[in-house]
Design an enzyme around this catalytic site. Structure first.
Site, short mmCIF file in Angstrom:
data_model
loop_
_atom_site.label_atom_id
_atom_site.label_comp_id
_atom_site.label_asym_id
_atom_site.label_seq_id
_atom_site.Cartn_x
_atom_site.Cartn_y
_atom_site.Cartn_z
N HIS A 138 6.41 -5.70 3.16
CA HIS A 138 7.28 -5.99 4.30
C HIS A 138 6.68 -6.98 5.28
O HIS A 138 5.47 -7.10 5.40
CB HIS A 138 7.73 -4.70 5.02
N GLU A 143 11.68 -3.46 5.56
CA GLU A 143 11.27 -2.67 4.40
C GLU A 143 12.00 -3.13 3.14
O GLU A 143 13.02 -3.82 3.22
CB GLU A 143 11.57 -1.19 4.68
C1 GLP Z 1 3.00 -2.87 10.35
C2 GLP Z 1 3.66 -4.01 11.10
C3 GLP Z 1 3.62 -5.29 10.32
C4 GLP Z 1 2.21 -5.52 9.79
C5 GLP Z 1 1.85 -4.41 8.85
C6 GLP Z 1 0.49 -4.57 8.22
O1 GLP Z 1 3.84 -2.20 9.49
N1 GLP Z 1 5.01 -3.72 11.45
O2 GLP Z 1 4.03 -6.36 11.15
O3 GLP Z 1 2.16 -6.75 9.13
O4 GLP Z 1 1.84 -3.21 9.61
O5 GLP Z 1 -0.50 -4.11 9.06
P1 GLP Z 1 -2.04 -4.41 8.90
O6 GLP Z 1 -2.22 -5.83 9.29
O7 GLP Z 1 -2.70 -3.48 9.87
O8 GLP Z 1 -2.39 -4.14 7.50
#
Ligand code: GLP
Length: 254
Positions: A138, A143
């Protein structure tokens, strides 16, 4: 898509920060699209360093964040508004009134989402959108199964996303089930995107997003249709790409 593979997270963050800094220097009133999560944290740290040491000026910059949990107030430590203040805004000279994050507590979400889109349009559109990627592919909180034409909307998070994000909460049950997010269509309208991913946990999502079919089953794959997306990866996140050697070859020769 332009793919830059760095030896590690810090180098990846620095390479991506360079792109943001160049934009802010050439267009001081740039409109930035921002993301939360661990992926852009290093990039934000680097921007703060450039602001402190090199005087990179954010006084005219405006920003719109991708998403927010529904049900969390801005002062909640796990809200994305709180995350942005603690990890970026508080340490830059950006004006608080020029920063926007979708509301976690809107009374009328249909109206709020419409107004968010309108505000982006009134600001002249987003010049550069920072993106991370979820382990299910996503972007924002779009999603699997979300329309690739979607606009800002409220969505129900998948069990996988709830489990992934539970690490920030005391217990899994505390993770909000719904979120307000820019849509894939909103992201595709931005002038430039930078997508960051690091670590083993992102290998599959990155392979599907960059080399799989364009499908709502992996909303990041819609970026293949975006005219100007730069992807910043560390070695690990890049390790599942079929054309890895070719991307490295391009990187050396561009
Ligand atoms: C969340 C956010 C996203 C982000 C994702 C990945 O779900 N809504 O925008 O890209 O997490 O997070 P991380 O960078 O901590 O792996």
């Amino acid at each position: 898509m332009e793919i830059t593979i760095s030896p590690n997270y810090d180098e990846m963050s620095k390479a991506a920060a360079q792109v943001v800094a160049e934009l802010v220097k050439s267009k001081p009133n740039a409109v930035l699209g921002l993301a939360t999560g661990s992926s852009p944290l290093g990039l934000y740290g680097e921007l703060i360093r450039m602001h402190r040491e090199d005087g990179l000026d954010f006084s005219k910059v405006r920003s719109f964040n991708l998403d927010e949990y529904v049900g969390l107030r801005p002062e909640h430590e796990q809200s994305y508004r709180y995350f942005m203040e603690k990890n970026l805004f508080d340490d830059l000279n950006i004006k608080k009134e020029n920063t926007r994050v979708p509301s976690g507590t809107a009374e009328d979400y249909a109206k709020h989402c419409e107004e968010y889109e309108q505000e982006i349009r009134q600001a002249g559109g987003i010049d550069l959108q920072v993106l991370g990627i979820g382990s299910d592919g996503h972007i924002g909180f779009n999603e699997p199964g979300t329309s690739l034409a979607s606009r800002t909307h409220v969505t129900v998070l998948t069990q996988q996303t709830i489990a992934d994000n539970a690490r920030f909460f005391e217990k899994k049950e505390d993770v909000p089930i719904r979120a307000c997010t820019m849509g894939v269509g909103t992201v595709l309208e931005t002038r430039k995107c930078i997508l960051l991913a690091s670590g083993k946990g992102k290998v599959k999502a990155i392979a599907q997003a960059l080399e799989g079919p364009v499908t709502s089953m992996c909303t990041a794959s819609a970026l293949q249709l975006h005219p100007d997306t730069s992807v910043f990866l560390d070695q690990e996140a890049a390790s599942g790409l079929k054309l890895l050697d070719y991307y490295k070859w391009v990187q050396q020769n561009r």
